[in-house]
Scaffold this active site. Structure first.
Site, PDB file in Angstrom:
ATOM      1  N   ALA A  66      28.447  23.215   8.176  1.00 18.44           N
ATOM      2  CA  ALA A  66      28.378  22.022   6.468  1.00 18.44           C
ATOM      3  C   ALA A  66      26.788  22.440   6.580  1.00 18.44           C
ATOM      4  CB  ALA A  66      28.361  20.098   7.259  1.00 18.44           C
ATOM      5  N   GLY A 109      31.487  23.334  10.125  1.00 17.84           N
ATOM      6  CA  GLY A 109      31.780  23.608   9.058  1.00 17.84           C
ATOM      7  C   GLY A 109      33.515  24.297   8.711  1.00 17.84           C
ATOM      8  N   GLU A 112      35.766  25.081  11.306  1.00 19.68           N
ATOM      9  CA  GLU A 112      36.794  24.001  10.320  1.00 19.68           C
ATOM     10  C   GLU A 112      37.546  24.381   9.335  1.00 19.68           C
ATOM     11  OE1 GLU A 112      33.965  20.343  10.711  1.00 19.68           O
ATOM     12  OE2 GLU A 112      35.064  19.238  11.555  1.00 19.68           O
ATOM     13  N   GLU A 132      27.373  20.863  16.565  1.00 21.22           N
ATOM     14  CA  GLU A 132      27.126  19.823  16.296  1.00 21.22           C
ATOM     15  C   GLU A 132      26.977  18.941  16.840  1.00 21.22           C
ATOM     16  OE1 GLU A 132      30.676  20.972  15.141  1.00 21.22           O
ATOM     17  OE2 GLU A 132      30.031  20.396  13.474  1.00 21.22           O
TER      18      GLU A 132
HETATM   19  N1  CAA Z   1      23.043  24.760   7.164  1.00 25.96           N
HETATM   20  C1  CAA Z   1      21.705  25.025   6.760  1.00 25.96           C
HETATM   21  N2  CAA Z   1      21.085  26.207   6.362  1.00 25.96           N
HETATM   22  C2  CAA Z   1      21.581  26.710   7.391  1.00 25.96           C
HETATM   23  C3  CAA Z   1      22.433  26.790   9.029  1.00 25.96           C
HETATM   24  C4  CAA Z   1      23.027  25.428   8.348  1.00 25.96           C
HETATM   25  N3  CAA Z   1      24.478  24.870   8.876  1.00 25.96           N
HETATM   26  N4  CAA Z   1      23.485  27.396   8.839  1.00 25.96           N
HETATM   27  C5  CAA Z   1      21.844  28.432   8.821  1.00 25.96           C
HETATM   28  N5  CAA Z   1      21.409  28.085   7.757  1.00 25.96           N
HETATM   29  C6  CAA Z   1      19.737  28.738   6.967  1.00 25.96           C
HETATM   30  C7  CAA Z   1      18.801  28.743   8.296  1.00 25.96           C
HETATM   31  O1  CAA Z   1      17.914  27.687   7.637  1.00 25.96           O
HETATM   32  C8  CAA Z   1      18.174  29.808   7.687  1.00 25.96           C
HETATM   33  O2  CAA Z   1      17.502  29.474   5.842  1.00 25.96           O
HETATM   34  P1  CAA Z   1      16.038  30.080   5.757  1.00 25.96           P
HETATM   35  O3  CAA Z   1      15.704  31.746   6.226  1.00 25.96           O
HETATM   36  O4  CAA Z   1      15.723  29.153   5.031  1.00 25.96           O
HETATM   37  O5  CAA Z   1      15.287  29.971   7.276  1.00 25.96           O
HETATM   38  C9  CAA Z   1      19.157  30.820   7.315  1.00 25.96           C
HETATM   39  O6  CAA Z   1      20.316  30.087   6.741  1.00 25.96           O
HETATM   40  C10 CAA Z   1      19.088  32.362   7.753  1.00 25.96           C
HETATM   41  O7  CAA Z   1      19.316  31.523   9.253  1.00 25.96           O
HETATM   42  P2  CAA Z   1      18.463  31.623  10.688  1.00 25.96           P
HETATM   43  O8  CAA Z   1      17.649  32.362  10.417  1.00 25.96           O
HETATM   44  O9  CAA Z   1      19.128  30.667  11.998  1.00 25.96           O
HETATM   45  O10 CAA Z   1      19.735  33.202  11.442  1.00 25.96           O
HETATM   46  P3  CAA Z   1      19.767  33.084  13.107  1.00 25.96           P
HETATM   47  O11 CAA Z   1      21.143  34.766  12.303  1.00 25.96           O
HETATM   48  O12 CAA Z   1      18.384  33.010  13.674  1.00 25.96           O
HETATM   49  O13 CAA Z   1      20.412  32.173  13.605  1.00 25.96           O
HETATM   50  C11 CAA Z   1      22.448  30.404  13.406  1.00 25.96           C
HETATM   51  C12 CAA Z   1      22.023  31.691  12.997  1.00 25.96           C
HETATM   52  C13 CAA Z   1      23.027  30.243  15.554  1.00 25.96           C
HETATM   53  C14 CAA Z   1      24.223  30.648  13.078  1.00 25.96           C
HETATM   54  C15 CAA Z   1      21.757  29.347  12.863  1.00 25.96           C
HETATM   55  O14 CAA Z   1      21.473  29.671  12.127  1.00 25.96           O
HETATM   56  C16 CAA Z   1      21.601  28.094  13.196  1.00 25.96           C
HETATM   57  O15 CAA Z   1      22.463  27.302  14.922  1.00 25.96           O
HETATM   58  N6  CAA Z   1      22.653  27.105  11.621  1.00 25.96           N
HETATM   59  C17 CAA Z   1      23.247  26.263  12.410  1.00 25.96           C
HETATM   60  C18 CAA Z   1      24.597  25.688  12.862  1.00 25.96           C
HETATM   61  C19 CAA Z   1      24.772  24.395  12.741  1.00 25.96           C
HETATM   62  O16 CAA Z   1      24.794  23.658  13.507  1.00 25.96           O
HETATM   63  N7  CAA Z   1      25.924  24.407  12.042  1.00 25.96           N
HETATM   64  C20 CAA Z   1      27.139  23.011  12.535  1.00 25.96           C
HETATM   65  C21 CAA Z   1      26.142  22.196  11.236  1.00 25.96           C
HETATM   66  S1  CAA Z   1      26.880  20.645  11.508  1.00 25.96           S
HETATM   67  C22 CAA Z   1      28.572  20.756  10.596  1.00 25.96           C
HETATM   68  O17 CAA Z   1      28.718  21.801  10.201  1.00 25.96           O
HETATM   69  C23 CAA Z   1      29.180  18.848  10.508  1.00 25.96           C
HETATM   70  C24 CAA Z   1      30.743  19.373  10.513  1.00 25.96           C
HETATM   71  O18 CAA Z   1      31.767  18.971  10.995  1.00 25.96           O
HETATM   72  C25 CAA Z   1      31.178  19.374   8.614  1.00 25.96           C
END
Ligand code: CAA
Length: 258
Positions: A66, A109, A112, A132
């Site tokens: 998400a 998400g 999911e 999460e």
């Molecule tokens: N939300 C918003 N932006 C996101 C994102 C997310 N879930 N995942 C990645 N992005 C964005 C990053 O912020 C980045 O944007 P910028 O270039 O503007 O900085 C871009 O996508 C590329 O990401 P990274 O530079 O971080 O890429 P990476 O290869 O170094 O890492 C990753 C990849 C490990 C997936 C890392 O992006 C990450 O940890 N993302 C978050 C994953 C996460 O926590 N997901 C769970 C969200 S909560 C949820 O989903 C709740 C639910 O159940 C409904």
């Protein structure tokens, strides 16, 4: 449907295709994207020409979860009033086969959304996880429930508490994905499979999905009663008459979905 902002919608013969399209943000799922997916699926459910749908992501991820930026300032009250998961519930009501073609990250998400698919094909680069816990939250679109039903309570807890990613090999081992293949073959193989499914009698495909979904929640007895009703229902279809007649006449059946 007006031009969607965060997905691409296509049709290839009898196959509907939905591509998550925020590649720079690794297809992070915002609320508008979920409502666009829901709307596209509902339109495809009504479209008699479409027999199966493939869901995939553009770029190097299926979806990295998400959209964290969008929900960072949410409160319990704003979430309750938004009722965003109502759209997710509608995705689970989709009646036709939904096949996920998963490349790269399927996290939070995004995992999911993958679990909302009926079948998952993935490239060898696919990684699944519920990170999460690292954000001090937890899955909210069915992750704890679905993962537990798939892999059992103890394994699900281990993954959900760790927040770590599982490889596609582990995902196959736990019954989460159907097939793993070299990433460059993923699209071709998934579409080929979708076409095979599209040639099957659509009402059987639909009522089998319906009955299998009931097996997840019903007792064995309730499920068997439900299955029987669907079995009887198929005998009022033209395709059942055609299928059995074609068998007896030793020819290929021509299924119409009626
Ligand atoms: N939300 C918003 N932006 C996101 C994102 C997310 N879930 N995942 C990645 N992005 C964005 C990053 O912020 C980045 O944007 P910028 O270039 O503007 O900085 C871009 O996508 C590329 O990401 P990274 O530079 O971080 O890429 P990476 O290869 O170094 O890492 C990753 C990849 C490990 C997936 C890392 O992006 C990450 O940890 N993302 C978050 C994953 C996460 O926590 N997901 C769970 C969200 S909560 C949820 O989903 C709740 C639910 O159940 C409904």
């Amino acid at each position: 449907m007006s031009e969607p902002a965060f997905i691409q919608v296509e049709k290839e013969e009898k196959i509907g295709i939905i591509r998550l399209n925020r590649p720079k943000q690794l297809n992070a799922i915002n609320r508008k994207m979920v409502s666009e997916i829901t709307q596209a699926l509902e339109e495809m459910d009504k479209d008699e020409d479409i027999r199966a749908v493939v869901l995939t992501g553009n770029g190097r991820a299926f979806a990295a979860g998400a959209d964290i930026d969008e929900m960072a300032e949410d409160t319990s009250v704003s979430l309750e009033m938004l009722n965003q998961f109502a759209d997710w519930d509608r995705i689970h009501c989709f009646k036709k086969p939904l096949i996920g073609a998963i490349q790269g990250f399927a996290l939070g998400g995004g995992f999911e959304l993958a679990l909302a698919c009926d079948l998952l094909f993935c490239g060898e680069d696919a990684q699944f996880g519920f990170p999460e816990i690292k954000l001090a939250v937890m899955p909210g679109a069915g992750g704890t429930q679905k993962l537990t039903k798939l892999m059992g309570r103890t394994k699900a807890l281990e993954w959900l508490w760790s927040g770590e990613m599982m490889t596609c090999k582990e995902a196959v081992k736990y019954g989460i994905v159907n097939r793993v293949m070299p990433a460059e073959l993923l699209w071709e193989e998934t579409i080929k499979y979708a076409h095979t499914l599209a040639d099957k009698p659509p009402l059987s495909v639909r009522l089998i999905k319906d009955a299998v979904n009931k097996a997840v929640d019903y007792t064995l007895y309730e499920g068997m009663q439900y299955e029987r009703k669907n079995f009887y229902l198929l005998f009022s279809s033209e395709d059942q008459k055609e299928g059995m007649k074609a068998f007896m006449e030793k020819r290929k059946p021509d299924f119409k979905g009626r």
